[in-house]
Design an enzyme around this catalytic site. Structure first.
Site, PDB file in Angstrom:
ATOM      1  N   GLY A 246      30.167  34.202  27.512  1.00 15.27           N
ATOM      2  CA  GLY A 246      30.289  33.028  28.367  1.00 15.27           C
ATOM      3  C   GLY A 246      30.796  31.772  27.681  1.00 15.27           C
ATOM      4  O   GLY A 246      30.533  30.661  28.155  1.00 15.27           O
ATOM      5  N   SER A 247      31.583  31.919  26.617  1.00 17.77           N
ATOM      6  CA  SER A 247      32.076  30.696  25.965  1.00 17.77           C
ATOM      7  C   SER A 247      33.126  29.988  26.825  1.00 17.77           C
ATOM      8  O   SER A 247      33.224  28.758  26.800  1.00 17.77           O
ATOM      9  CB  SER A 247      32.629  30.998  24.568  1.00 17.77           C
ATOM     10  OG  SER A 247      33.867  31.662  24.645  1.00 17.77           O
ATOM     11  N   ASN A 248      33.889  30.754  27.603  1.00 16.02           N
ATOM     12  CA  ASN A 248      34.813  30.092  28.531  1.00 16.02           C
ATOM     13  C   ASN A 248      34.061  29.399  29.662  1.00 16.02           C
ATOM     14  O   ASN A 248      34.443  28.307  30.083  1.00 16.02           O
ATOM     15  CB  ASN A 248      35.826  31.101  29.085  1.00 16.02           C
ATOM     16  CG  ASN A 248      37.000  31.308  28.149  1.00 16.02           C
ATOM     17  OD1 ASN A 248      37.827  30.409  27.969  1.00 16.02           O
ATOM     18  ND2 ASN A 248      37.065  32.471  27.515  1.00 16.02           N
TER      19      ASN A 248
ATOM     20  N   ARG B 254      34.860  43.953  34.463  1.00 11.76           N
ATOM     21  CA  ARG B 254      34.857  45.100  35.368  1.00 11.76           C
ATOM     22  C   ARG B 254      36.041  45.030  36.308  1.00 11.76           C
ATOM     23  O   ARG B 254      36.509  43.934  36.647  1.00 11.76           O
ATOM     24  CB  ARG B 254      33.569  45.096  36.198  1.00 11.76           C
ATOM     25  CG  ARG B 254      32.448  45.820  35.491  1.00 11.76           C
ATOM     26  CD  ARG B 254      31.297  46.039  36.411  1.00 11.76           C
ATOM     27  NE  ARG B 254      31.664  46.705  37.648  1.00 11.76           N
ATOM     28  CZ  ARG B 254      30.809  46.942  38.636  1.00 11.76           C
ATOM     29  NH1 ARG B 254      29.559  46.549  38.531  1.00 11.76           N
ATOM     30  NH2 ARG B 254      31.198  47.564  39.720  1.00 11.76           N
TER      31      ARG B 254
ATOM     32  N   LEU C 253      37.808  44.922  39.742  1.00 13.34           N
ATOM     33  CA  LEU C 253      37.351  44.376  41.016  1.00 13.34           C
ATOM     34  C   LEU C 253      37.875  45.209  42.173  1.00 13.34           C
ATOM     35  O   LEU C 253      38.998  45.735  42.129  1.00 13.34           O
ATOM     36  CB  LEU C 253      37.830  42.933  41.161  1.00 13.34           C
ATOM     37  CG  LEU C 253      37.030  41.896  40.365  1.00 13.34           C
ATOM     38  CD1 LEU C 253      37.788  40.578  40.318  1.00 13.34           C
ATOM     39  CD2 LEU C 253      35.634  41.695  40.955  1.00 13.34           C
TER      40      LEU C 253
ATOM     41  N   HIS D 278      42.961  35.710  30.018  1.00  7.26           N
ATOM     42  CA  HIS D 278      43.084  36.923  29.211  1.00  7.26           C
ATOM     43  C   HIS D 278      43.613  36.536  27.829  1.00  7.26           C
ATOM     44  O   HIS D 278      44.519  35.709  27.728  1.00  7.26           O
ATOM     45  CB  HIS D 278      44.040  37.904  29.900  1.00  7.26           C
ATOM     46  CG  HIS D 278      44.191  39.191  29.167  1.00  7.26           C
ATOM     47  ND1 HIS D 278      43.198  40.159  29.168  1.00  7.26           N
ATOM     48  CD2 HIS D 278      45.191  39.668  28.380  1.00  7.26           C
ATOM     49  CE1 HIS D 278      43.592  41.180  28.411  1.00  7.26           C
ATOM     50  NE2 HIS D 278      44.794  40.904  27.931  1.00  7.26           N
TER      51      HIS D 278
ATOM     52  N   VAL E 180      45.103  45.540  36.667  1.00  5.37           N
ATOM     53  CA  VAL E 180      44.345  44.870  35.598  1.00  5.37           C
ATOM     54  C   VAL E 180      45.194  43.813  34.891  1.00  5.37           C
ATOM     55  O   VAL E 180      46.327  44.069  34.494  1.00  5.37           O
ATOM     56  CB  VAL E 180      43.885  45.922  34.557  1.00  5.37           C
ATOM     57  CG1 VAL E 180      43.219  45.240  33.364  1.00  5.37           C
ATOM     58  CG2 VAL E 180      42.923  46.903  35.192  1.00  5.37           C
TER      59      VAL E 180
HETATM   60  C1  GAR Z   1      37.694  36.021  26.346  1.00  9.45           C
HETATM   61  O1  GAR Z   1      38.470  36.165  25.177  1.00  9.45           O
HETATM   62  C2  GAR Z   1      38.491  36.360  27.583  1.00  9.45           C
HETATM   63  O2  GAR Z   1      39.839  35.941  27.492  1.00  9.45           O
HETATM   64  C3  GAR Z   1      38.402  37.865  27.592  1.00  9.45           C
HETATM   65  O3  GAR Z   1      37.064  38.132  27.253  1.00  9.45           O
HETATM   66  C4  GAR Z   1      36.601  37.085  26.405  1.00  9.45           C
HETATM   67  C5  GAR Z   1      35.324  36.537  27.010  1.00  9.45           C
HETATM   68  O4  GAR Z   1      34.737  35.605  26.158  1.00  9.45           O
HETATM   69  N1  GAR Z   1      38.757  38.417  28.875  1.00  9.45           N
HETATM   70  C6  GAR Z   1      39.428  39.560  29.016  1.00  9.45           C
HETATM   71  O5  GAR Z   1      39.744  40.266  28.083  1.00  9.45           O
HETATM   72  C7  GAR Z   1      39.784  39.906  30.457  1.00  9.45           C
HETATM   73  N2  GAR Z   1      40.675  41.000  30.490  1.00  9.45           N
HETATM   74  P1  GAR Z   1      33.644  34.612  26.725  1.00  9.45           P
HETATM   75  O6  GAR Z   1      32.619  35.469  27.458  1.00  9.45           O
HETATM   76  O7  GAR Z   1      33.051  33.974  25.506  1.00  9.45           O
HETATM   77  O8  GAR Z   1      34.322  33.632  27.644  1.00  9.45           O
END
Ligand code: GAR
Length: 220
Positions: free
Chosen positions: A14-16, A90, A92, A108, A143
Protein backbone atom coordinates in the site's frame (compact mmCIF):
# COMPACT_ATOMS: atom_id res chain seq x y z
CA UNK A 1 -15.28 22.84 -5.71
CA UNK A 2 -16.31 19.34 -4.59
CA UNK A 3 -13.36 16.99 -4.46
CA UNK A 4 -13.47 13.85 -6.60
CA UNK A 5 -14.30 10.78 -4.54
CA UNK A 6 -11.77 7.98 -4.99
CA UNK A 7 -11.89 4.32 -3.96
CA UNK A 8 -8.54 2.49 -3.88
CA UNK A 9 -8.13 -1.26 -4.42
CA UNK A 10 -5.04 -2.85 -2.90
CA UNK A 11 -3.59 -6.29 -2.25
CA UNK A 12 -0.48 -5.60 -0.17
CA UNK A 13 2.01 -3.03 1.07
CA UNK A 14 0.00 0.00 0.00
CA UNK A 15 2.80 2.50 -0.54
CA UNK A 16 0.96 3.97 -3.53
CA UNK A 17 -2.17 4.23 -1.40
CA UNK A 18 -0.01 6.09 1.15
CA UNK A 19 1.25 8.49 -1.52
CA UNK A 20 -2.37 9.22 -2.47
CA UNK A 21 -3.43 9.65 1.16
CA UNK A 22 -0.53 12.02 1.79
CA UNK A 23 -1.28 14.07 -1.31
CA UNK A 24 -5.01 14.20 -0.61
CA UNK A 25 -4.32 15.41 2.95
CA UNK A 26 -3.90 18.81 1.32
CA UNK A 27 -7.42 20.24 1.02
CA UNK A 28 -6.34 22.02 -2.16
CA UNK A 29 -5.83 18.66 -3.92
CA UNK A 30 -8.90 18.09 -6.12
CA UNK A 31 -9.53 14.49 -4.99
CA UNK A 32 -10.08 12.64 -1.73
CA UNK A 33 -9.71 8.99 -0.78
CA UNK A 34 -13.06 7.80 0.60
CA UNK A 35 -12.42 4.07 0.93
CA UNK A 36 -9.81 1.35 0.53
CA UNK A 37 -10.69 -2.22 -0.40
CA UNK A 38 -8.32 -5.16 -0.08
CA UNK A 39 -8.79 -8.69 -1.36
CA UNK A 40 -6.43 -9.83 1.39
CA UNK A 41 -7.04 -9.47 5.13
CA UNK A 42 -3.29 -9.26 5.80
CA UNK A 43 -2.60 -6.36 3.42
CA UNK A 44 -0.35 -3.86 5.21
CA UNK A 45 -2.02 -1.06 3.29
CA UNK A 46 -5.21 -1.50 5.34
CA UNK A 47 -3.47 -0.02 8.39
CA UNK A 48 -2.46 2.99 6.29
CA UNK A 49 -6.11 3.67 5.45
CA UNK A 50 -7.09 3.26 9.07
CA UNK A 51 -4.36 5.66 10.23
CA UNK A 52 -5.66 8.24 7.77
CA UNK A 53 -9.24 7.80 8.97
CA UNK A 54 -10.36 6.29 5.69
CA UNK A 55 -12.97 3.50 5.59
CA UNK A 56 -11.32 0.16 4.86
CA UNK A 57 -12.88 -3.07 3.71
CA UNK A 58 -11.64 -6.60 3.28
CA UNK A 59 -13.31 -8.53 0.47
CA UNK A 60 -11.52 -11.85 0.64
CA UNK A 61 -13.70 -13.65 -1.88
CA UNK A 62 -11.96 -15.97 -4.30
CA UNK A 63 -14.70 -16.07 -6.92
CA UNK A 64 -14.00 -13.28 -9.39
CA UNK A 65 -17.63 -12.35 -10.08
CA UNK A 66 -18.62 -12.41 -6.41
CA UNK A 67 -15.62 -10.27 -5.50
CA UNK A 68 -16.59 -7.74 -8.16
CA UNK A 69 -20.18 -7.55 -6.95
CA UNK A 70 -19.13 -6.98 -3.34
CA UNK A 71 -16.50 -4.40 -4.27
CA UNK A 72 -18.94 -2.62 -6.57
CA UNK A 73 -21.53 -2.35 -3.76
CA UNK A 74 -18.96 -0.80 -1.41
CA UNK A 75 -17.72 1.65 -4.04
CA UNK A 76 -21.21 2.81 -4.97
CA UNK A 77 -22.33 3.12 -1.33
CA UNK A 78 -19.31 5.36 -0.73
CA UNK A 79 -20.21 7.54 -3.71
CA UNK A 80 -16.94 6.69 -5.46
CA UNK A 81 -16.41 8.47 -8.78
CA UNK A 82 -12.98 7.07 -9.69
CA UNK A 83 -11.44 3.69 -8.82
CA UNK A 84 -7.66 3.60 -8.40
CA UNK A 85 -5.93 0.22 -8.51
CA UNK A 86 -2.78 0.46 -6.40
CA UNK A 87 -0.92 -2.81 -6.23
CA UNK A 88 -4.15 -4.74 -6.73
CA UNK A 89 -2.85 -8.11 -7.87
CA UNK A 90 -5.98 -9.97 -8.97
CA UNK A 91 -7.66 -10.19 -12.33
CA UNK A 92 -10.86 -8.21 -12.38
CA UNK A 93 -14.20 -9.44 -13.65
CA UNK A 94 -14.88 -8.14 -17.17
CA UNK A 95 -18.29 -6.78 -16.16
CA UNK A 96 -16.69 -4.76 -13.36
CA UNK A 97 -14.11 -3.36 -15.78
CA UNK A 98 -16.90 -2.40 -18.18
CA UNK A 99 -19.02 -0.83 -15.42
CA UNK A 100 -16.10 1.42 -14.43
CA UNK A 101 -14.84 2.03 -17.96
CA UNK A 102 -12.92 5.33 -18.18
CA UNK A 103 -13.46 5.73 -14.43
CA UNK A 104 -10.78 3.26 -13.28
CA UNK A 105 -7.01 3.79 -13.31
CA UNK A 106 -4.12 1.41 -12.64
CA UNK A 107 -0.44 1.96 -11.94
CA UNK A 108 2.10 -0.53 -13.22
CA UNK A 109 5.89 -0.59 -12.68
CA UNK A 110 6.98 -0.61 -16.33
CA UNK A 111 6.78 1.51 -19.43
CA UNK A 112 3.73 -0.25 -20.86
CA UNK A 113 3.07 -1.94 -23.19
CA UNK A 114 6.46 -3.45 -22.29
CA UNK A 115 6.49 -5.94 -19.44
CA UNK A 116 2.87 -6.36 -18.31
CA UNK A 117 2.03 -8.88 -15.62
CA UNK A 118 4.07 -10.00 -12.66
CA UNK A 119 7.67 -9.02 -11.88
CA UNK A 120 7.81 -6.17 -14.39
CA UNK A 121 11.11 -4.91 -12.98
CA UNK A 122 12.68 -8.37 -13.26
CA UNK A 123 11.43 -8.58 -16.85
CA UNK A 124 13.03 -5.20 -17.62
CA UNK A 125 16.40 -6.29 -16.23
CA UNK A 126 16.25 -9.58 -18.13
CA UNK A 127 15.48 -7.72 -21.38
CA UNK A 128 18.48 -5.44 -20.86
CA UNK A 129 16.61 -2.17 -21.35
CA UNK A 130 18.45 1.04 -20.44
CA UNK A 131 15.36 2.86 -19.22
CA UNK A 132 12.52 1.60 -17.09
CA UNK A 133 9.65 3.37 -15.39
CA UNK A 134 5.99 3.28 -14.53
CA UNK A 135 2.66 3.88 -16.22
CA UNK A 136 -0.76 5.10 -15.15
CA UNK A 137 -3.47 3.92 -17.52
CA UNK A 138 -7.22 3.53 -17.81
CA UNK A 139 -8.18 -0.08 -17.18
CA UNK A 140 -9.34 -2.40 -19.95
CA UNK A 141 -10.04 -6.14 -19.61
CA UNK A 142 -6.59 -7.43 -20.66
CA UNK A 143 -3.97 -7.39 -17.88
CA UNK A 144 -2.14 -4.05 -17.53
CA UNK A 145 -3.69 -2.69 -20.71
CA UNK A 146 -5.63 0.44 -21.56
CA UNK A 147 -5.16 4.04 -22.70
CA UNK A 148 -2.02 5.51 -21.13
CA UNK A 149 -2.47 8.67 -19.06
CA UNK A 150 1.10 9.29 -17.92
CA UNK A 151 4.49 7.63 -17.66
CA UNK A 152 7.66 8.31 -15.71
CA UNK A 153 11.09 7.16 -16.88
CA UNK A 154 14.04 6.15 -14.72
CA UNK A 155 17.44 4.89 -15.89
CA UNK A 156 18.57 1.31 -15.39
CA UNK A 157 22.01 1.47 -13.78
CA UNK A 158 24.76 -1.09 -14.34
CA UNK A 159 24.75 -2.18 -10.71
CA UNK A 160 20.99 -2.60 -10.49
CA UNK A 161 19.29 -5.67 -9.17
CA UNK A 162 15.54 -6.17 -8.93
CA UNK A 163 15.37 -4.48 -5.51
CA UNK A 164 17.28 -1.34 -6.45
CA UNK A 165 15.45 -0.89 -9.74
CA UNK A 166 12.09 -1.47 -8.03
CA UNK A 167 12.90 1.18 -5.42
CA UNK A 168 13.81 3.73 -8.09
CA UNK A 169 10.62 3.01 -10.02
CA UNK A 170 8.52 3.08 -6.84
CA UNK A 171 9.72 6.59 -5.99
CA UNK A 172 8.58 7.63 -9.45
CA UNK A 173 5.22 5.87 -8.95
CA UNK A 174 4.60 7.91 -5.81
CA UNK A 175 4.94 11.12 -7.84
CA UNK A 176 3.17 9.92 -10.97
CA UNK A 177 -0.07 8.54 -9.54
CA UNK A 178 -1.11 11.67 -7.60
CA UNK A 179 -0.26 13.76 -10.66
CA UNK A 180 -2.28 11.58 -13.05
CA UNK A 181 -5.25 11.59 -10.68
CA UNK A 182 -5.03 15.37 -10.42
CA UNK A 183 -5.31 15.58 -14.21
CA UNK A 184 -8.37 13.34 -14.11
CA UNK A 185 -9.98 15.18 -11.19
CA UNK A 186 -9.52 18.52 -12.90
CA UNK A 187 -11.32 17.20 -15.97
CA UNK A 188 -8.26 17.70 -18.14
CA UNK A 189 -8.09 14.22 -19.71
CA UNK A 190 -9.61 13.35 -23.06
CA UNK A 191 -9.54 9.76 -24.29
CA UNK A 192 -9.38 9.29 -28.04
CA UNK A 193 -9.14 5.60 -28.90
CA UNK A 194 -5.95 4.34 -27.30
CA UNK A 195 -4.55 7.80 -26.73
CA UNK A 196 -5.12 10.17 -23.83
CA UNK A 197 -4.57 13.91 -24.09
CA UNK A 198 -4.05 16.12 -21.03
CA UNK A 199 -5.10 19.72 -21.47
CA UNK A 200 -2.54 22.23 -20.27
CA UNK A 201 0.14 19.66 -19.44
CA UNK A 202 3.10 20.21 -21.71
CA UNK A 203 5.47 17.50 -22.91
CA UNK A 204 8.86 17.65 -21.18
CA UNK A 205 11.52 18.96 -23.52
CA UNK A 206 14.32 16.53 -22.87
CA UNK A 207 16.09 13.62 -24.40
CA UNK A 208 17.93 11.16 -22.19
CA UNK A 209 20.79 8.89 -23.20
CA UNK A 210 21.92 5.88 -21.18
CA UNK A 211 24.89 5.40 -21.13
CA UNK A 212 25.14 9.16 -20.93
CA UNK A 213 27.24 11.04 -23.45
CA UNK A 214 30.10 12.87 -21.75
CA UNK A 215 29.65 16.63 -21.90
CA UNK A 216 31.63 18.05 -24.77
CA UNK A 217 34.80 19.71 -23.53
CA UNK A 218 35.09 23.45 -24.14
CA UNK A 219 36.14 24.00 -27.71
CA UNK A 220 35.85 20.30 -28.44
C1 GAR B 1 3.64 -1.22 -7.29
O1 GAR B 1 4.96 -1.26 -7.80
C2 GAR B 1 2.62 -1.26 -8.40
O2 GAR B 1 3.03 -0.52 -9.54
C3 GAR B 1 2.56 -2.73 -8.71
O3 GAR B 1 2.57 -3.35 -7.44
C4 GAR B 1 3.31 -2.52 -6.55
C5 GAR B 1 2.43 -2.25 -5.34
O4 GAR B 1 3.14 -1.57 -4.36
N1 GAR B 1 1.39 -3.07 -9.47
C6 GAR B 1 1.38 -4.00 -10.43
O5 GAR B 1 2.35 -4.68 -10.70
C7 GAR B 1 0.06 -4.13 -11.17
N2 GAR B 1 0.21 -4.97 -12.30
P1 GAR B 1 2.35 -0.83 -3.20
O6 GAR B 1 1.38 -1.85 -2.62
O7 GAR B 1 3.41 -0.46 -2.21
O8 GAR B 1 1.64 0.36 -3.79
Amino acid sequence: MARLRIGVLISGRGSNLQALLDTAADPAYPAQIVCAISNRADAAGLARAEAAGVARHVVAIADRRAFAEAADRILRAAGVELVALAGFMRLLDAGFVEAWRDRMLNIHPSLLPAFPGLHAQRQALAAGVKFAGCTVHFVRPAVDSGPIVAQAVVPVEDGDDEASLSARILAAEHRLYPWAIRLYAEGRLRIDGDRVFAAGAGAPLFAALNPAEPLASPGG
